[in-house]
Enzyme design. Structure first.
Site, PDB file in Angstrom:
ATOM      1  N   PHE A   1       0.829  -1.215   0.000  1.00  0.00           N
ATOM      2  CA  PHE A   1       0.000   0.000   0.000  1.00  0.00           C
ATOM      3  C   PHE A   1       0.859   1.260   0.000  1.00  0.00           C
ATOM      4  O   PHE A   1       0.528   2.264   0.606  1.00  0.00           O
ATOM      5  CB  PHE A   1      -0.995  -0.002   1.178  1.00  0.00           C
TER       6      PHE A   1
ATOM      7  N   GLY B   1       0.364   7.174  -7.044  1.00  0.00           N
ATOM      8  CA  GLY B   1      -0.277   7.303  -8.350  1.00  0.00           C
ATOM      9  C   GLY B   1      -1.597   8.023  -8.249  1.00  0.00           C
ATOM     10  O   GLY B   1      -1.740   8.978  -7.479  1.00  0.00           O
TER      11      GLY B   1
ATOM     12  N   CYS C   1     -15.370   1.207  -1.066  1.00  0.00           N
ATOM     13  CA  CYS C   1     -15.094   1.161   0.380  1.00  0.00           C
ATOM     14  C   CYS C   1     -14.271   2.338   0.887  1.00  0.00           C
ATOM     15  O   CYS C   1     -14.790   3.167   1.629  1.00  0.00           O
ATOM     16  CB  CYS C   1     -14.388  -0.151   0.727  1.00  0.00           C
TER      17      CYS C   1
HETATM   18  C1  UDX Z   1     -10.537  -2.242   0.663  1.00  0.00           C
HETATM   19  C2  UDX Z   1      -9.732  -2.870   1.815  1.00  0.00           C
HETATM   20  O1  UDX Z   1      -8.412  -3.212   1.338  1.00  0.00           O
HETATM   21  C3  UDX Z   1     -10.438  -4.116   2.337  1.00  0.00           C
HETATM   22  O2  UDX Z   1      -9.717  -4.657   3.429  1.00  0.00           O
HETATM   23  C4  UDX Z   1     -11.850  -3.719   2.776  1.00  0.00           C
HETATM   24  O3  UDX Z   1     -12.561  -4.848   3.210  1.00  0.00           O
HETATM   25  C5  UDX Z   1     -12.603  -3.057   1.622  1.00  0.00           C
HETATM   26  O4  UDX Z   1     -11.843  -1.944   1.136  1.00  0.00           O
HETATM   27  P1  UDX Z   1     -10.899  -2.797  -1.932  1.00  0.00           P
HETATM   28  O5  UDX Z   1     -11.868  -1.658  -1.977  1.00  0.00           O
HETATM   29  O6  UDX Z   1     -11.254  -4.089  -2.605  1.00  0.00           O
HETATM   30  O7  UDX Z   1     -10.577  -3.190  -0.400  1.00  0.00           O
HETATM   31  O8  UDX Z   1      -9.562  -2.249  -2.593  1.00  0.00           O
HETATM   32  P2  UDX Z   1      -8.016  -2.134  -2.201  1.00  0.00           P
HETATM   33  O9  UDX Z   1      -7.263  -3.268  -2.765  1.00  0.00           O
HETATM   34  O10 UDX Z   1      -7.847  -1.842  -0.773  1.00  0.00           O
HETATM   35  O11 UDX Z   1      -7.638  -0.836  -3.049  1.00  0.00           O
HETATM   36  C6  UDX Z   1      -8.312   0.401  -2.813  1.00  0.00           C
HETATM   37  C7  UDX Z   1      -7.834   1.460  -3.760  1.00  0.00           C
HETATM   38  O12 UDX Z   1      -6.532   1.918  -3.386  1.00  0.00           O
HETATM   39  C8  UDX Z   1      -7.748   1.097  -5.224  1.00  0.00           C
HETATM   40  O13 UDX Z   1      -8.314   2.142  -5.982  1.00  0.00           O
HETATM   41  C9  UDX Z   1      -6.265   0.961  -5.481  1.00  0.00           C
HETATM   42  O14 UDX Z   1      -5.936   1.270  -6.823  1.00  0.00           O
HETATM   43  C10 UDX Z   1      -5.697   2.003  -4.529  1.00  0.00           C
HETATM   44  N1  UDX Z   1      -4.312   1.737  -4.097  1.00  0.00           N
HETATM   45  C11 UDX Z   1      -4.023   0.602  -3.382  1.00  0.00           C
HETATM   46  C12 UDX Z   1      -3.310   2.659  -4.367  1.00  0.00           C
HETATM   47  O15 UDX Z   1      -3.549   3.700  -4.993  1.00  0.00           O
HETATM   48  N2  UDX Z   1      -2.025   2.405  -3.927  1.00  0.00           N
HETATM   49  C13 UDX Z   1      -1.713   1.287  -3.230  1.00  0.00           C
HETATM   50  O16 UDX Z   1      -0.539   1.139  -2.867  1.00  0.00           O
HETATM   51  C14 UDX Z   1      -2.740   0.362  -2.951  1.00  0.00           C
END
Ligand code: UDX
Length: 438
Positions: free
Chosen positions: A252, A256, A263
């Site tokens: 995480f 970008g 969520c």
């Molecule tokens: C999230 C939580 O991770 C999960 O534990 C919870 O139950 C629901 O919300 P999700 O919405 O499926 O899950 O997406 P996630 O994989 O967490 O990514 C969220 C957003 O962050 C995406 O738009 C992704 O592109 C962005 N992201 C993620 C980044 O911009 N940088 C990162 O390093 C990681």
């Protein structure tokens, strides 16, 4: 005796939970008010893209352990434990969560509950909701009980996250409720998945605290990307370097275009709204900044795109790679990619959008954008390409196959995943967020 469960609400969370509970060997009935969704699920298909889920679903329907219905009375009559998996979207025009589906589904379920039934909330709710539901239930179904069991699954990894979660959290008010949930999750507890027992408000807060932390981590690295851009430094190297510190960790930390989806954005807003109601507004003031940094990545990307096209989108061909809010999903809720695409369209650009899975959903939300299924065709006439959702096939794509173009072509990699050397060698200019220009 086999446990009999119902799962109310069959979206990403509910359909996955129902299929995975059946996979653990239970008899499961999934309920939804949408007859079309129920028909698709009952036929063994999944109405959205989630890798691995169709196989689990079909296998368990065929084994007779899983079925779907629109009838709440049927669900209530056949199960002793009911998982509430309905949506809690952002209220329109406000930051708070819309709880109408949670209250509505429990109201519909209550009159049919069997004696001693356990109603387990999995939806993400403002702290205090479980207590209100317990009060209501005490009046209408005095032998029934409430528990709260937040869900942490990620789209794209929903099956693995449900069958092999990092932890299980249950908020309960009685030993019996705890024992029932220990029984449900016994196969996971046997795999050493940590099982944490808390009160209601702690269980509710664990979920929003976890999502707030993840959102903060992403916005932190995006704030660092802004500083890198101003200082001529490289955010990808900075993130790698700080990520080696185990106290920080490298997950995480991908800078970008920022976070979207059903969520993180709405959960941090609902959390701020709820904190205000309970007198803890100041404690979450930083989340407003987290939200702002996140949204700023979208405007920044549009500004970079405009600058690459000499200050105007009018009549220019722009191709957007990605419509889903993240790869391995067809979910376009609060998709950063589509927000950028729509902004450029509104500013006069000819925008073509490509995505391997999410075009149908995208077209429903933004019918005025142009969608192209074939990647090479989507790129053919582009003067500017924006890489906005990091599907693996974009990284694997060979730009030399596009041939040479009579005019200058530009690429903005808003997910920092493409190889600048490869694209530059094919005659493209390459810009990324938080990285030096050349
Ligand atoms: C999230 C939580 O991770 C999960 O534990 C919870 O139950 C629901 O919300 P999700 O919405 O499926 O899950 O997406 P996630 O994989 O967490 O990514 C969220 C957003 O962050 C995406 O738009 C992704 O592109 C962005 N992201 C993620 C980044 O911009 N940088 C990162 O390093 C990681």
């Amino acid at each position: 005796m086999t446990l009999r469960l119902s799962v109310i609400g069959t979206g990403y969370l509910g359909a996955t939970h129902a299929a995975c509970m059946a996979e653990l060997g239970y008899e499961v009935i999934g309920v939804d008010i949408d007859p079309a969704k129920v028909e698709i699920l009952q036929s063994g298909r999944v109405p959205f893209y989630e890798p691995g889920l169709p196989e689990v679903l079909a296998r368990n329907i065929a084994a007779g352990r899983l079925r779907f219905t629109t009838s709440m009375s049927e669900a209530a009559a056949t199960a002793d434990i009911h998982f509430i998996c309905v949506g809690t979207p952002q209220q329109s025009g406000a930051n708070a969560a819309d709880l109408s589906q949670v209250f509505g589904s429990i109201q519909a379920l209550t009159p049919h509950l069997r004696a001693g039934a356990l109603v387990v909330g999995k939806s993400t709710v403002p702290v205090g909701t479980a207590a209100v539901l317990a009060e209501q239930l005490a009046l209408t179904a005095p032998t029934a009980e409430v528990a709260w069991n937040p869900e942490f699954l990620r789209e794209g990894f929903a099956v693995a996250d449900t069958l092999h979660p990092d932890r299980l959290v249950v908020g309960v008010r009685s030993q019996r409720a705890e024992d029932l949930l220990r029984e449900v999750y016994a196969p996971l507890i046997a795999q050493d998945v940590p099982f944490l027992v808390t009160d209601f408000p702690t269980a509710e807060l664990v979920k929003v605290a976890a999502n707030s932390f993840l959102a903060t981590k992403i916005s932190f690295i995006n704030a660092m990307a802004e500083v890198c851009e101003a200082a001529g430094a490289d955010i990808t190297q900075l993130a790698e370097a700080i990520g080696y510190d185990p106290r920080i960790g490298n997950r995480f930390l991908a800078a970008g275009l920022g976070f979207g989806g059903g969520c993180l954005p709405k959960d941090i807003r609902a959390f701020m709204a709820r904190a205000g109601e309970i007198g803890a507004e100041e404690a979450l003031a930083f989340l407003r900044e987290v939200d702002q940094i996140n949204l700023r990545q979208r405007t920044h990307t549009v500004n970079l795109a405009r600058a690459a096209l000499d200050g105007s989108f009018a009549g220019k061909n722009v191709t957007v790679l990605g419509a889903a809010f993240k790869p391995d999903s067809d979910d376009v809720r609060d998709s950063p990619a589509l927000a950028v695409a729509a902004a450029i369209l509104n500013a006069g650009g000819n925008v073509v959008v490509h995505d391997p899975k999410a075009l149908e959903n995208a077209a429903r939300v933004y019918p005025t954008l142009t969608y192209v299924e074939d990647l090479a065709q989507a790129l053919a006439d582009a003067e500017l390409v924006l890489h906005l959702t990091e599907w693996p096939e974009y990284r694997e794509f060979d730009p030399t196959t596009l041939g040479s173009s009579p005019r200058q072509r530009h690429l903005i990699d808003a997910r920092n995943r493409l190889d600048p050397l490869v694209w530059r060698a094919s005659g493209w200019t390459y810009r990324a967020l938080g990285r030096p220009t050349a």
